[in-house]
Design an enzyme around this catalytic site. Structure first.
Site, PDB file in Angstrom:
ATOM      1  N   CYS A 171      14.842 -41.591  54.656  1.00  0.00           N
ATOM      2  CA  CYS A 171      14.818 -40.760  55.299  1.00  0.00           C
ATOM      3  C   CYS A 171      14.211 -39.528  55.405  1.00  0.00           C
ATOM      4  O   CYS A 171      13.038 -40.144  54.221  1.00  0.00           O
ATOM      5  CB  CYS A 171      16.685 -40.395  54.046  1.00  0.00           C
ATOM      6  SG  CYS A 171      15.765 -40.613  52.184  1.00  0.00           S
ATOM      7  N   THR A 179       7.803 -45.252  52.811  1.00  0.00           N
ATOM      8  CA  THR A 179       6.541 -44.850  54.031  1.00  0.00           C
ATOM      9  C   THR A 179       7.197 -43.464  53.590  1.00  0.00           C
ATOM     10  O   THR A 179       6.969 -43.078  55.081  1.00  0.00           O
ATOM     11  CB  THR A 179       6.521 -45.624  55.498  1.00  0.00           C
ATOM     12  OG1 THR A 179       7.971 -46.237  55.689  1.00  0.00           O
ATOM     13  CG2 THR A 179       6.690 -46.919  54.511  1.00  0.00           C
ATOM     14  N   ARG A 229       8.755 -39.709  51.762  1.00  0.00           N
ATOM     15  CA  ARG A 229       7.598 -39.111  51.378  1.00  0.00           C
ATOM     16  C   ARG A 229       7.955 -39.330  50.090  1.00  0.00           C
ATOM     17  O   ARG A 229       8.798 -39.839  49.379  1.00  0.00           O
ATOM     18  CB  ARG A 229       8.739 -37.914  51.401  1.00  0.00           C
ATOM     19  CG  ARG A 229       8.459 -37.199  52.978  1.00  0.00           C
ATOM     20  CD  ARG A 229       6.972 -36.237  53.313  1.00  0.00           C
ATOM     21  NE  ARG A 229       6.495 -36.177  54.090  1.00  0.00           N
ATOM     22  CZ  ARG A 229       6.765 -36.257  55.784  1.00  0.00           C
ATOM     23  NH1 ARG A 229       5.748 -38.412  55.392  1.00  0.00           N
ATOM     24  NH2 ARG A 229       6.318 -35.689  57.366  1.00  0.00           N
ATOM     25  N   GLU A 269       0.192 -36.564  46.468  1.00  0.00           N
ATOM     26  CA  GLU A 269      -0.695 -36.830  46.999  1.00  0.00           C
ATOM     27  C   GLU A 269      -1.494 -35.813  48.253  1.00  0.00           C
ATOM     28  O   GLU A 269      -2.965 -36.398  48.671  1.00  0.00           O
ATOM     29  CB  GLU A 269       0.103 -37.808  48.463  1.00  0.00           C
ATOM     30  CG  GLU A 269       0.663 -36.933  49.269  1.00  0.00           C
ATOM     31  CD  GLU A 269       1.033 -38.149  51.088  1.00  0.00           C
ATOM     32  OE1 GLU A 269       2.233 -39.121  50.425  1.00  0.00           O
ATOM     33  OE2 GLU A 269       1.335 -37.581  52.121  1.00  0.00           O
ATOM     34  N   HIS A 317      -1.012 -43.185  53.554  1.00  0.00           N
ATOM     35  CA  HIS A 317       0.247 -42.281  54.411  1.00  0.00           C
ATOM     36  C   HIS A 317      -1.331 -42.359  55.876  1.00  0.00           C
ATOM     37  O   HIS A 317      -1.252 -41.584  56.932  1.00  0.00           O
ATOM     38  CB  HIS A 317       0.019 -40.300  54.195  1.00  0.00           C
ATOM     39  CG  HIS A 317       0.923 -39.776  54.737  1.00  0.00           C
ATOM     40  ND1 HIS A 317       2.190 -38.747  54.367  1.00  0.00           N
ATOM     41  CD2 HIS A 317       1.534 -39.972  55.551  1.00  0.00           C
ATOM     42  CE1 HIS A 317       2.409 -38.424  54.920  1.00  0.00           C
ATOM     43  NE2 HIS A 317       2.560 -39.449  55.826  1.00  0.00           N
TER      44      HIS A 317
HETATM   45  P1  NAI Z   1      14.859 -39.222  61.330  1.00  0.00           P
HETATM   46  O1  NAI Z   1      15.186 -37.836  61.533  1.00  0.00           O
HETATM   47  O2  NAI Z   1      14.711 -39.735  62.974  1.00  0.00           O
HETATM   48  O3  NAI Z   1      16.143 -39.732  60.575  1.00  0.00           O
HETATM   49  C1  NAI Z   1      16.023 -39.735  59.255  1.00  0.00           C
HETATM   50  C2  NAI Z   1      17.213 -40.485  58.740  1.00  0.00           C
HETATM   51  O4  NAI Z   1      17.515 -39.783  57.781  1.00  0.00           O
HETATM   52  C3  NAI Z   1      18.359 -39.901  59.837  1.00  0.00           C
HETATM   53  O5  NAI Z   1      19.297 -40.541  60.137  1.00  0.00           O
HETATM   54  C4  NAI Z   1      19.068 -39.140  58.950  1.00  0.00           C
HETATM   55  O6  NAI Z   1      20.708 -39.313  58.619  1.00  0.00           O
HETATM   56  C5  NAI Z   1      18.799 -40.090  57.307  1.00  0.00           C
HETATM   57  N1  NAI Z   1      19.233 -39.271  56.138  1.00  0.00           N
HETATM   58  C6  NAI Z   1      19.171 -37.838  55.857  1.00  0.00           C
HETATM   59  N2  NAI Z   1      19.779 -37.400  54.731  1.00  0.00           N
HETATM   60  C7  NAI Z   1      19.927 -39.065  53.948  1.00  0.00           C
HETATM   61  C8  NAI Z   1      20.477 -39.368  52.913  1.00  0.00           C
HETATM   62  N3  NAI Z   1      20.596 -38.549  51.791  1.00  0.00           N
HETATM   63  N4  NAI Z   1      20.727 -40.664  52.720  1.00  0.00           N
HETATM   64  C9  NAI Z   1      19.580 -41.703  53.988  1.00  0.00           C
HETATM   65  N5  NAI Z   1      20.060 -41.231  54.823  1.00  0.00           N
HETATM   66  C10 NAI Z   1      19.810 -39.521  55.249  1.00  0.00           C
HETATM   67  O7  NAI Z   1      13.469 -39.773  60.798  1.00  0.00           O
HETATM   68  P2  NAI Z   1      12.319 -40.372  61.453  1.00  0.00           P
HETATM   69  O8  NAI Z   1      11.418 -39.874  62.801  1.00  0.00           O
HETATM   70  O9  NAI Z   1      13.177 -41.250  61.130  1.00  0.00           O
HETATM   71  O10 NAI Z   1      11.291 -40.550  59.622  1.00  0.00           O
HETATM   72  C11 NAI Z   1      12.355 -40.378  58.173  1.00  0.00           C
HETATM   73  C12 NAI Z   1      10.994 -39.848  57.829  1.00  0.00           C
HETATM   74  O11 NAI Z   1       9.903 -41.022  57.332  1.00  0.00           O
HETATM   75  C13 NAI Z   1      11.039 -38.284  57.913  1.00  0.00           C
HETATM   76  O12 NAI Z   1      11.254 -37.657  57.084  1.00  0.00           O
HETATM   77  C14 NAI Z   1       9.692 -38.635  57.212  1.00  0.00           C
HETATM   78  O13 NAI Z   1       9.336 -38.138  55.682  1.00  0.00           O
HETATM   79  C15 NAI Z   1       8.359 -40.016  56.673  1.00  0.00           C
HETATM   80  N6  NAI Z   1       7.407 -40.170  58.444  1.00  0.00           N
HETATM   81  C16 NAI Z   1       6.139 -40.677  57.401  1.00  0.00           C
HETATM   82  C17 NAI Z   1       5.071 -41.364  58.656  1.00  0.00           C
HETATM   83  C18 NAI Z   1       3.985 -42.347  57.836  1.00  0.00           C
HETATM   84  O14 NAI Z   1       2.969 -42.002  58.339  1.00  0.00           O
HETATM   85  N7  NAI Z   1       4.592 -42.866  56.229  1.00  0.00           N
HETATM   86  C19 NAI Z   1       4.700 -40.839  60.055  1.00  0.00           C
HETATM   87  C20 NAI Z   1       6.299 -40.107  60.440  1.00  0.00           C
HETATM   88  C21 NAI Z   1       7.646 -39.676  59.201  1.00  0.00           C
END
Ligand code: NAI
Length: 330
Positions: free
Chosen positions: A203, A230, A232, A261, A293
C-alpha cells in the site's frame, strides 16, 4: 522544455536519453533538497525520484525561478507536497504503473531467498562448505500470505503467489473483483494479518498507513512470521520491528525500503561506517535481507518510466489532458 533531472544514476541517464522526445535535459546526481534546489533555478521542469524532497520551501523557491511542471519517475508521491504544488498551479505528474511485475517479482525474490537461504548457500559453496545445517526453509505451497494493498503491484504479487499454491488473504479499502475471482479473501487489516505465515506490504505511504506495522500490531501476528516491505519504509516502525526480530515474534524480514533510506540508498558506503544504528543492526541480523530500493530495477520498468515521463512532459507542453496528474486522483 528545459528539464532538471535529480537523483540520477547511469541507468537513468541511459534510458532517459534513449527515449527523450526532444527536450533539453540536465542530469544531477544529487537528490533534490533545500540545499540542492538552487541547481534547478531556471528550469521549467524538474524530474524527481523517490528520495527527492519537494516541500513548500523548495516549491516556493523553484516557482520564483520559473518552475512550471514536476514529473516523478515513480508511482509513490509521499515525498512531494502535491497540494501546495497545485496551489501554486504547478501540476505534479507521476508514472502510475510502469511495471508492477518488477516490484512484485522482487518481493517474491526476497521471500524465496529468506526462506531457502540461497544467499547463505551461495557463500558457503564458494568456500567449499556443502553443509546443509541451518538452511532449512518451509514449503510455500498452502502457506497463508497476507497482502496489504492490492493495487497494481499487490495484484501482480497475488498472481505470483497463486502460482506457488499459497492461500492469499488481503486487505485493501477497495477490494478487487478480479482478485476475489482468483481466490483472494479480503478482510480487515487485523483479520488479514491473523495467522499469516508471510506478510507483504503493497500500500502507499500516507498519514493513515504510517507505521501500519507497529508495536501493537506486531503483538497479534503469528510468531515467526516473515515480513516483507517493498513499498515505503515509513509503513514499518523499525524500532518495534527490531525488538520483534530479537524476541522471535518476526521470524525473518525482507526490506527493499527503509524509513531513513534517503541518507543511504542509491549510494556506495562500502568504505564508510553506516551512521545509522537501526540500519547497522538490521544488516547484522542473520534473518534479515535488505536490498537498496531496487524493486523497480528492470529493463521493462526503466523503459516504461522513461516513455511515460516524456509522455507526461509532452502532454503538458502541447496542452493535452494530463492523465497522470496526481491531483486528479483525489
Ligand atoms: P497502487 O496505487 O496501484 O495500489 C495501492 C493500493 O493500496 C490501492 O489498491 C489502495 O486502495 C491500497 N491502499 C491504500 N490505503 C491502504 C490501506 N490503508 N491499507 C491497505 N491498502 C491500502 O500502487 P502500486 O503501483 O501497487 O504501488 C504500491 C506502492 O509500492 C507504492 O505506493 C510505492 O510506495 C511502492 N513502490 C515501490 C517500488 C520499489 O521499487 N520498491 C516501486 C514502485 C512502487
Amino acid at each position: 522544455m528545459k528539464i532538471a533531472v535529480f537523483s540520477t544514476n547511469q541507468y537513468d541517464e541511459d534510458f532517459l536519453n534513449q527515449y527523450n522526445t526532444g527536450h533539453q535535459i540536465t542530469f544531477f546526481k544529487v537528490s533534490l533538497s533545500e540545499e540542492s534546489a538552487v541547481l534547478a533555478a531556471g528550469f521549467e521542469v524538474i524530474c524527481i525520484f523517490v528520495n527527492d524532497v519537494l516541500n513548500k520551501v523548495i516549491l516556493d523557491k523553484l516557482q520564483q525561478s520559473g518552475l512550471k511542471l514536476v514529473v516523478l519517475r515513480c508511482a509513490g508521491f509521499n515525498n512531494v507536497d502535491v497540494q501546495y504544488a497545485e496551489e501554486l498551479q504547478i501540476p505534479v505528474l507521476r508514472v502510475p504503473a510502469y511495471s508492477p511485475e518488477a516490484v512484485a517479482e522482487h518481493a517474491m525474490a526476497l521471500i524465496l531467498t529468506l526462506n531457502r537461504k540461497t544467499h547463505k548457500a551461495y557463500n558457503r559453496v564458494r568456500e567449499g562448505n556443502f553443509s546443509l545445517e541451518k538452511l532449512m526453509g518451509i514449503n510455500l505451497n498452502l502457506r497463508k500470505v497476507a497482502v496489504i494493498g492490492t493495487g497494481n503491484i499487490g495484484q501482480a504479487f497475488c498472481r505470483i503467489l497463486k502460482g506457488f499454491g499459497c492461500e492469499i488473504k488481503a486487505h485493501d479499502p477497495f477490494p478487487s473483483q478480479e482478485m476475489q475471482q482468483l481466490g483472494v479473501k479480503y478482510g480487515s487489516l487485523e483479520e488479514t494479518l491473523d495467522g499469516a505465515d508471510i506478510i507483504s506490504l503493497h500500500c502507499p505511504l500516507t498519514a493513515d498507513t504510517h507505521y501500519l506495522i507497529n508495536e501493537q500490531r506486531l503483538k497479534s501476528i503469528k510468531p515467526s512470521a516473515m515480513l516483507i516491505n517493498t513499498s515505503r519504509g515509513g509503513l514499518v516502525d523499525t524500532k518495534s520491528v527490531i525488538l520483534a526480530l530479537k524476541s522471535g515474534v518476526i521470524g525473518s524480514l525482507g526490506l527493499d525500503v527503509y524509513e531513513q533510506e534517503s541518507d543511504f540508498f542509491f549510494h556506495d558506503f562500502s568504505e564508510s561506517i553506516i551512521a545509522d544504528e537501526q540500519l547497522s543492526q538490521l544488516i547484522s541480523f542473520p534473518n534479515v535481507l535488505i536490498t537498496g530500493h531496487q524493486g523497480f530495477l528492470t529493463q521493462e520498468a526503466l523503459t516504461e518510466i522513461a516513455k511515460v515521463t516524456f509522455g507526461n512532459i509532452d502532454a503538458f507542453q502541447s496542452g493535452a489532458p494530463l492523465v497522470n496528474r496526481i491531483e486528479m486522483l483525489r
